[in-house]
Design a protein around this motif. Structure first.
Motif, PDB file in Angstrom:
ATOM      1  N   VAL A   1      -9.439  -1.674  -3.322  1.00 13.13           N
ATOM      2  CA  VAL A   1      -8.781  -2.551  -4.296  1.00 13.13           C
ATOM      3  C   VAL A   1      -9.734  -3.691  -4.636  1.00 13.13           C
TER       4      VAL A   1
ATOM      5  N   GLY B   1      -5.576  -0.105 -10.270  1.00 15.84           N
ATOM      6  CA  GLY B   1      -4.533  -0.685  -9.440  1.00 15.84           C
ATOM      7  C   GLY B   1      -3.987  -1.996  -9.962  1.00 15.84           C
TER       8      GLY B   1
ATOM      9  N   GLU C   1      -8.805   2.390  -6.354  1.00 13.14           N
ATOM     10  CA  GLU C   1      -7.799   1.745  -7.210  1.00 13.14           C
ATOM     11  C   GLU C   1      -8.321   0.430  -7.792  1.00 13.14           C
TER      12      GLU C   1
ATOM     13  N   TRP D   1       2.160  -0.033  -9.101  1.00 11.01           N
ATOM     14  CA  TRP D   1       1.198  -0.843  -8.354  1.00 11.01           C
ATOM     15  C   TRP D   1      -0.138  -0.118  -8.255  1.00 11.01           C
ATOM     16  N   TRP D   2      -0.073   1.187  -7.988  1.00 13.23           N
ATOM     17  CA  TRP D   2      -1.299   1.961  -7.769  1.00 13.23           C
ATOM     18  C   TRP D   2      -1.208   3.273  -8.547  1.00 13.23           C
ATOM     19  N   SER D   3      -2.304   3.702  -9.119  1.00 13.18           N
ATOM     20  CA  SER D   3      -2.281   4.919  -9.933  1.00 13.18           C
ATOM     21  C   SER D   3      -1.942   6.150  -9.101  1.00 13.18           C
TER      22      SER D   3
ATOM     23  N   ALA E   1       0.828  -1.201   0.000  1.00 11.01           N
ATOM     24  CA  ALA E   1       0.000   0.000   0.000  1.00 11.01           C
ATOM     25  C   ALA E   1       0.865   1.256   0.000  1.00 11.01           C
TER      26      ALA E   1
ATOM     27  N   MET F   1      -7.901   3.406   0.747  1.00 11.97           N
ATOM     28  CA  MET F   1      -7.969   3.040  -0.666  1.00 11.97           C
ATOM     29  C   MET F   1      -8.736   1.738  -0.841  1.00 11.97           C
TER      30      MET F   1
END
Length: 447
Positions: free
Chosen positions: A276, A254, A250, A261-263, A100, A274
């Protein structure tokens, strides 16, 4: 199988399947998939440029993921994590929280879909802050449960005839490229959109009563468009100055989709919460809400438990998914192949005057199809294009009526990608030459 096997199966399904449960595009029934291809019930194979709505970033039936699912299913399919941990989930939780983009202790809670993960953001934000209001953005798609649907704003059919929706939700304009005025500088655009963001807070929405601001840093179903970095930073600063949590969705962007890994890692800010989902378990039902530990401990059970959330098989698939992304360097692969795609579409833009804005963030693209005379989106031309691309052997869909959604599995080979480019270019050429016509069911196609 006969040539009409797709139609036969669809006819059998029609009497038992709600029309509200599917956005229509093509009359096919998917039978199997491998890597970046899918095969329908007529045994026709297509290059997949959609990746099951970015839910299969590791491709279809990846051998490592399949083995993990099979091995776990032979041992234990389900025992509800609402009461007891399972070994796959116990290993997955710290592995995922370590990824994360949030400093300090991070905790998570499992869900079954991105929708309930976004519901969780609302729950935890209200609990932690003691405030009621939630701010989200136009063009957003956060899911189809009542909470996630309320914070969404991408289709009238997500609110029509099903209200009242969740109270306490306020929507502000997303700074997408279609909001930009002709000749407007980036700085002026950011300032104007940030002023629009602040307007509710200055007129009727007390900042001290707002729990969370929820945003897709790069909108997915809103057209694959990235908010300006400076805009995100301004919103982030505003949130923290007023004790408001900053949360990011994400689910679509994501798990390596954009080359990270994540925008949110493209913006230089850290979220408080967040969501997922989708590709977290390579398409198996699994989601997570992750956030700062003190926020995640603001609720007590059973405020966010689900019978099958975090089940052993889905968690095994997620552990294997992370393996594949890391071992096969899919972040780098998305960046590298995304550059090839960006070059292709930008070159096409020079050849075809109906191609407008090209947005590409890794293997994650939105390409606007416009009327060259007016510069406005051309829904009919877009429908002609996606249907012709389908006929030629690739799966691509439209967003907002006139945006090509380009999200192939991250494992797509360079050869497959170039073959897809040939198909797309042929469709572009035929549109330019006036050879394409609308399919018979054109009025049913798309969002």
């Amino acid at each position: 199988m006969s040539q009409s096997e797709n139609e036969k199966l669809l006819a059998e399904e029609t009497s038992a399947y709600s029309s509200a449960a599917r956005v229509k595009y093509y009359n096919i029934v998917i039978k199997s998939g491998k890597g970046a291809t899918i095969t329908d019930a007529n045994d026709r194979t297509y290059i997949d440029l959609l990746a099951s709505a970015s839910a299969t970033n590791t491709g279809h039936s990846h051998p490592h993921v399949v083995k993990a699912i099979q091995d776990q299913a032979a041992k234990l399919i389900e025992y509800t994590p609402a009461y007891f941990a399972n070994d796959q989930g116990a290993r997955l939780a710290p592995r995922l929280t370590k990824l994360a983009p949030i400093s300090g202790p991070v905790e998570l809670a499992w869900g079954n879909s991105g929708s309930d993960a976004n519901d969780a953001i609302i729950k935890y934000s209200r609990a932690y802050t003691g405030r009621q209001y939630v701010v989200s953005f136009t063009g957003a798609y956060h899911g189809s449960t009542y909470g996630s649907m309320t914070v969404s704003s991408v289709s009238l059919n997500m609110s029509r005839k099903i209200g009242p929706l969740l109270p306490g939700v306020v929507k502000v304009p997303y700074p997408d490229p279609w909001q930009k005025l002709k000749g407007e500088s980036e700085d002026d655009f950011v300032e104007r959109m940030f002023n629009a963001f602040k307007l509710p807070f200055e007129t009727y929405l007390p900042a001290e009563e707002v729990a969370v601001i929820l945003i897709e840093p790069i909108q997915g179903d809103g057209g694959i468009c990235k908010a300006p970095t400076e805009y995100i930073k301004k919103v982030y600063q505003f949130a923290h100055e007023h004790g408001i949590l900053f949360a990011v969705d994400e689910v679509n962007q994501g798990m390596g989709r954009t080359g990270k890994w994540w925008s949110i890692e493209r913006f230089g800010v850290e979220p408080d919460l967040m969501s997922v989902g989708k590709s977290l378990a390579s398409g198996l039902p699994l989601s997570a809400v992750m956030g700062r530990a003190e926020i995640m401990n603001s609720l007590e059970s059973p405020a966010h438990v689900f019978t099958t959330a975090g089940n052993p098989v889905s968690c095994a698939a997620a552990n294997a998914t992370i393996d594949v992304i890391e071992d096969e360097h899919l972040l780098d692969r998305s960046t590298k192949l995304g550059k090839l795609a960006e070059d292709f579409f930008n070159d096409a833009k020079k050849k075809y005057d109906f191609i407008g804005d090209v947005r590409m963030y890794g293997l994650d693209g939105g390409i606007d199809i416009i009327d060259p005379k007016t510069g406005k989106g051309d829904d009919e031309a877009t429908t002609k294009l996606i249907y012709r691309i389908f006929e030629l052997g690739a799966i691509i869909i439209s967003l907002r009526g006139n945006v090509l959604r380009f999200q192939p599995p991250l494992v797509i080979t360079e050869e497959q990608l170039k073959q897809a480019f040939k198909i797309i270019d042929q469709a572009f050429s035929e549109l330019k030459e006036g050879k394409l016509s609308l399919p018979d069911n054109a009025d049913e196609i798309g969002w």
